[in-house]
Structures are given as C-alpha cells and as structure tokens.
Design a protein around this motif. Structure first.
Motif, PDB file in Angstrom:
ATOM      1  N   GLY A 107      92.918 122.419  10.019  1.00 26.18           N
ATOM      2  CA  GLY A 107      93.981 122.775  10.952  1.00 26.18           C
ATOM      3  C   GLY A 107      94.899 123.843  10.408  1.00 26.18           C
ATOM      4  N   SER A 108      94.433 124.545   9.367  1.00 25.18           N
ATOM      5  CA  SER A 108      95.264 125.573   8.768  1.00 25.18           C
ATOM      6  C   SER A 108      94.394 126.760   8.405  1.00 25.18           C
ATOM      7  CB  SER A 108      95.946 125.022   7.512  1.00 25.18           C
ATOM      8  OG  SER A 108      96.629 126.041   6.850  1.00 25.18           O
ATOM      9  N   THR A 109      94.900 127.933   8.654  1.00 24.68           N
ATOM     10  CA  THR A 109      94.214 129.143   8.235  1.00 24.68           C
ATOM     11  C   THR A 109      95.139 129.915   7.325  1.00 24.68           C
ATOM     12  OG1 THR A 109      95.031 130.426  10.089  1.00 24.68           O
ATOM     13  CG2 THR A 109      92.933 129.278  10.417  1.00 24.68           C
ATOM     14  N   PRO A 110      94.616 130.844   6.533  1.00 29.68           N
ATOM     15  CA  PRO A 110      95.500 131.622   5.675  1.00 29.68           C
ATOM     16  C   PRO A 110      96.605 132.308   6.462  1.00 29.68           C
ATOM     17  CG  PRO A 110      93.213 131.988   5.033  1.00 29.68           C
ATOM     18  CD  PRO A 110      93.201 131.163   6.293  1.00 29.68           C
ATOM     19  N   ALA A 111      96.325 132.741   7.681  1.00 26.90           N
ATOM     20  CA  ALA A 111      97.343 133.415   8.494  1.00 26.90           C
ATOM     21  C   ALA A 111      98.423 132.449   8.963  1.00 26.90           C
ATOM     22  CB  ALA A 111      96.689 134.090   9.692  1.00 26.90           C
ATOM     23  N   ALA A 112      98.092 131.143   8.996  1.00 23.00           N
ATOM     24  CA  ALA A 112      99.057 130.158   9.488  1.00 23.00           C
ATOM     25  C   ALA A 112      99.938 129.599   8.376  1.00 23.00           C
ATOM     26  CB  ALA A 112      98.319 129.014  10.184  1.00 23.00           C
ATOM     27  N   ALA A 113      99.808 130.134   7.177  1.00 23.35           N
ATOM     28  CA  ALA A 113     100.647 129.671   6.068  1.00 23.35           C
ATOM     29  C   ALA A 113     102.121 129.875   6.426  1.00 23.35           C
ATOM     30  CB  ALA A 113     100.302 130.434   4.804  1.00 23.35           C
ATOM     31  N   ALA A 114     102.966 129.058   5.857  1.00 27.51           N
ATOM     32  CA  ALA A 114     104.395 129.119   6.178  1.00 27.51           C
ATOM     33  C   ALA A 114     104.960 130.500   5.882  1.00 27.51           C
ATOM     34  CB  ALA A 114     105.142 128.065   5.390  1.00 27.51           C
ATOM     35  N   ALA A 115     105.486 131.117   6.910  1.00 28.74           N
ATOM     36  CA  ALA A 115     106.102 132.433   6.765  1.00 28.74           C
ATOM     37  C   ALA A 115     107.564 132.260   6.376  1.00 28.74           C
ATOM     38  CB  ALA A 115     105.993 133.200   8.080  1.00 28.74           C
ATOM     39  N   PRO A 116     108.121 133.239   5.691  1.00 27.95           N
ATOM     40  CA  PRO A 116     109.547 133.142   5.365  1.00 27.95           C
ATOM     41  C   PRO A 116     110.389 133.073   6.638  1.00 27.95           C
ATOM     42  CG  PRO A 116     108.521 135.023   4.259  1.00 27.95           C
ATOM     43  CD  PRO A 116     107.515 134.451   5.198  1.00 27.95           C
ATOM     44  N   ILE A 117     111.506 132.441   6.537  1.00 31.95           N
ATOM     45  CA  ILE A 117     112.432 132.299   7.663  1.00 31.95           C
ATOM     46  C   ILE A 117     113.181 133.610   7.863  1.00 31.95           C
ATOM     47  CG2 ILE A 117     114.504 131.091   8.433  1.00 31.95           C
ATOM     48  CD1 ILE A 117     113.496 128.691   6.824  1.00 31.95           C
ATOM     49  N   ASN A 118     113.356 134.014   9.104  1.00 34.46           N
ATOM     50  CA  ASN A 118     114.173 135.183   9.415  1.00 34.46           C
ATOM     51  C   ASN A 118     115.636 134.843   9.187  1.00 34.46           C
ATOM     52  OD1 ASN A 118     112.034 136.845  10.296  1.00 34.46           O
ATOM     53  ND2 ASN A 118     112.052 135.820  12.283  1.00 34.46           N
ATOM     54  N   ALA A 119     116.421 135.824   8.810  1.00 30.43           N
ATOM     55  CA  ALA A 119     117.846 135.602   8.529  1.00 30.43           C
ATOM     56  C   ALA A 119     118.555 134.951   9.708  1.00 30.43           C
ATOM     57  CB  ALA A 119     118.521 136.924   8.163  1.00 30.43           C
ATOM     58  N   GLN A 120     118.255 135.385  10.939  1.00 32.05           N
ATOM     59  CA  GLN A 120     118.944 134.834  12.098  1.00 32.05           C
ATOM     60  C   GLN A 120     118.522 133.395  12.399  1.00 32.05           C
ATOM     61  OE1 GLN A 120     116.935 137.515  12.192  1.00 32.05           O
ATOM     62  NE2 GLN A 120     115.488 137.386  13.882  1.00 32.05           N
ATOM     63  N   ASP A 121     117.400 132.933  11.804  1.00 33.66           N
ATOM     64  CA  ASP A 121     116.941 131.565  12.027  1.00 33.66           C
ATOM     65  C   ASP A 121     117.351 130.604  10.916  1.00 33.66           C
ATOM     66  OD1 ASP A 121     115.685 132.399  14.365  1.00 33.66           O
ATOM     67  OD2 ASP A 121     113.814 132.877  13.313  1.00 33.66           O
ATOM     68  N   MET A 122     117.934 131.101   9.833  1.00 37.23           N
ATOM     69  CA  MET A 122     118.298 130.239   8.713  1.00 37.23           C
ATOM     70  C   MET A 122     119.372 129.233   9.112  1.00 37.23           C
ATOM     71  SD  MET A 122     117.712 129.310   5.691  1.00 37.23           S
ATOM     72  CE  MET A 122     118.430 128.578   4.240  1.00 37.23           C
ATOM     73  N   LEU A 123     120.408 129.681   9.829  1.00 34.73           N
ATOM     74  CA  LEU A 123     121.445 128.763  10.277  1.00 34.73           C
ATOM     75  C   LEU A 123     120.962 128.113  11.572  1.00 34.73           C
ATOM     76  CD1 LEU A 123     124.345 127.649   9.821  1.00 34.73           C
ATOM     77  CD2 LEU A 123     125.116 129.441  11.384  1.00 34.73           C
ATOM     78  N   VAL A 124     120.671 126.819  11.512  1.00 35.13           N
ATOM     79  CA  VAL A 124     120.171 126.095  12.673  1.00 35.13           C
ATOM     80  C   VAL A 124     121.323 125.740  13.612  1.00 35.13           C
ATOM     81  CG1 VAL A 124     119.009 123.975  13.431  1.00 35.13           C
ATOM     82  CG2 VAL A 124     118.223 125.184  11.383  1.00 35.13           C
ATOM     83  N   SER A 125     122.430 125.265  13.038  1.00 35.71           N
ATOM     84  CA  SER A 125     123.597 124.919  13.839  1.00 35.71           C
ATOM     85  C   SER A 125     124.833 124.921  12.955  1.00 35.71           C
ATOM     86  CB  SER A 125     123.428 123.544  14.501  1.00 35.71           C
ATOM     87  OG  SER A 125     123.374 122.530  13.518  1.00 35.71           O
ATOM     88  N   SER A 126     125.984 124.994  13.610  1.00 33.17           N
ATOM     89  CA  SER A 126     127.250 124.929  12.883  1.00 33.17           C
ATOM     90  C   SER A 126     128.293 124.300  13.784  1.00 33.17           C
ATOM     91  CB  SER A 126     127.708 126.325  12.457  1.00 33.17           C
ATOM     92  OG  SER A 126     128.035 127.106  13.592  1.00 33.17           O
ATOM     93  N   SER A 127     129.323 123.804  13.152  1.00 29.66           N
ATOM     94  CA  SER A 127     130.482 123.308  13.886  1.00 29.66           C
ATOM     95  C   SER A 127     131.705 123.782  13.129  1.00 29.66           C
ATOM     96  CB  SER A 127     130.471 121.779  13.955  1.00 29.66           C
ATOM     97  OG  SER A 127     131.625 121.325  14.635  1.00 29.66           O
ATOM     98  N   PRO A 128     132.507 124.615  13.773  1.00 31.86           N
ATOM     99  CA  PRO A 128     132.387 125.106  15.135  1.00 31.86           C
ATOM    100  C   PRO A 128     131.176 126.021  15.295  1.00 31.86           C
ATOM    101  CG  PRO A 128     134.375 125.971  14.083  1.00 31.86           C
ATOM    102  CD  PRO A 128     133.705 125.096  13.102  1.00 31.86           C
ATOM    103  N   ALA A 129     130.643 126.057  16.513  1.00 37.61           N
ATOM    104  CA  ALA A 129     129.472 126.878  16.812  1.00 37.61           C
ATOM    105  C   ALA A 129     129.863 128.343  16.931  1.00 37.61           C
ATOM    106  CB  ALA A 129     128.829 126.399  18.107  1.00 37.61           C
ATOM    107  N   ALA A 130     128.892 129.211  16.657  1.00 33.93           N
ATOM    108  CA  ALA A 130     129.117 130.656  16.788  1.00 33.93           C
ATOM    109  C   ALA A 130     129.484 130.984  18.230  1.00 33.93           C
ATOM    110  CB  ALA A 130     127.865 131.420  16.375  1.00 33.93           C
ATOM    111  N   ALA A 131     130.472 131.876  18.387  1.00 31.22           N
ATOM    112  CA  ALA A 131     130.939 132.365  19.687  1.00 31.22           C
ATOM    113  C   ALA A 131     131.519 131.263  20.567  1.00 31.22           C
ATOM    114  CB  ALA A 131     129.821 133.109  20.423  1.00 31.22           C
ATOM    115  N   SER A 132     131.930 130.150  19.960  1.00 31.80           N
ATOM    116  CA  SER A 132     132.498 129.052  20.748  1.00 31.80           C
ATOM    117  C   SER A 132     134.008 129.197  20.870  1.00 31.80           C
ATOM    118  CB  SER A 132     132.158 127.699  20.111  1.00 31.80           C
ATOM    119  OG  SER A 132     132.802 127.569  18.854  1.00 31.80           O
ATOM    120  N   THR A 133     134.561 128.479  21.834  1.00 30.79           N
ATOM    121  CA  THR A 133     136.006 128.393  22.000  1.00 30.79           C
ATOM    122  C   THR A 133     136.399 126.944  21.783  1.00 30.79           C
ATOM    123  OG1 THR A 133     136.015 130.218  23.572  1.00 30.79           O
ATOM    124  CG2 THR A 133     137.927 128.765  23.584  1.00 30.79           C
TER     125      THR A 133
END
Length: 149
Positions: free
Chosen positions: A14-40
C-alpha cells in the motif's frame, strides 16, 4: 527486472516510493491556534494555544500589542535560560487577560523535522471589553507554558 519486483512489493504494502511522507508546507504546519488567525475576540484572552502538524521545538512566542509594544510569552522575559519547548500542542497562559481593544499579532519561532527554522505569525483583533488596560510587565512576568510531550 529487480526494480519491478521492488515496486510490486511496495505496491502490495500500500505504499510506493512516490507516496513516501512529503515534508509539510509552511502554511500547513500550524493546524490550529487560539486565538485563531484573522479572528475577532471579545477580550478576556488569557491563553495562547498553538497546535502543529508535527512535533516541533518552539524557541520563542512573542505577542505584539496594539500600541506596538511586545511581550515575550515564551520564554518569559525574566527567564532567558529556558530550553526550547517540545511537542505538537502548546498552551501559554498569560498572567492577565488581554482586554485592550485593537490589533494583536503572535509570532512563533520553531524547528521540526520539516523545517530548519520557521517563523509564523497569527493576526487577530480584540474588540472592546469592560477593562481596556493591559499591564505589559505583569503579562511578561506571569506567562506560563504547558505542552504535550
């Protein structure tokens, strides 16, 4: 022929060399925050939470206030020998809630297996609340960190 055998074995698992874990993109590193980005928010914020996609070492968290001053949330300004915090989920308690209306920014600096260095930012707004004063020195002295290991 040997390559075809190896490729077949990877496919069967169920795994191919192309399906190996790719590095995380910078914008995907932060999954969530509190307070959230652009929140009021409506004031009373006493904790900053950061949740990352992979385990990280957080070296600093800084809070920029509406008057352009800043507070070192982690490490606290009085504790410069604090080692980097490790984990995926972090919670930093402020000694006094944020109540002053205005634009705030959180800056964090970390390293992880995908990043040698990543400096992220979270902008949010606080709308007016009952008490509009913020004692910056008390916030800096009383920041407390908790995290998962």
């Amino acid at each position: 022929m040997e390559f075809a055998k190896h490729l077949a074995m990877f496919s069967a698992l169920g795994s191919t060399p192309a399906a190996a874990a790719a590095p995380i993109n910078a914008q995907d590193m932060l999954v969530s925050s509190s307070p959230a980005a652009a929140s009021t928010q409506r004031g009373g914020i006493d904790t900053i939470s950061l949740n990352f996609a992979e385990s990280a070492r957080v070296f600093s968290v800084t809070l920029y206030l509406p008057d352009d001053s800043e507070i070192s949330v982690y490490p606290a300004e009085s504790d410069t020998d604090t080692p980097a915090a490790k984990g995926k989920n972090f919670s930093f308690r402020l000694s006094k809630p944020l109540t002053a209306a205005g634009q705030y920014k959180i800056s964090y600096l970390l390293t992880s297996k995908s990043f040698k260095s990543l400096n992220g930012f979270i902008d949010f707004e606080v709308k007016e609340s009952g008490d509009t004063s913020t004692d910056d020195a008390a916030l800096a002295r009383g920041a407390e960190r908790t995290s998962d290991e």
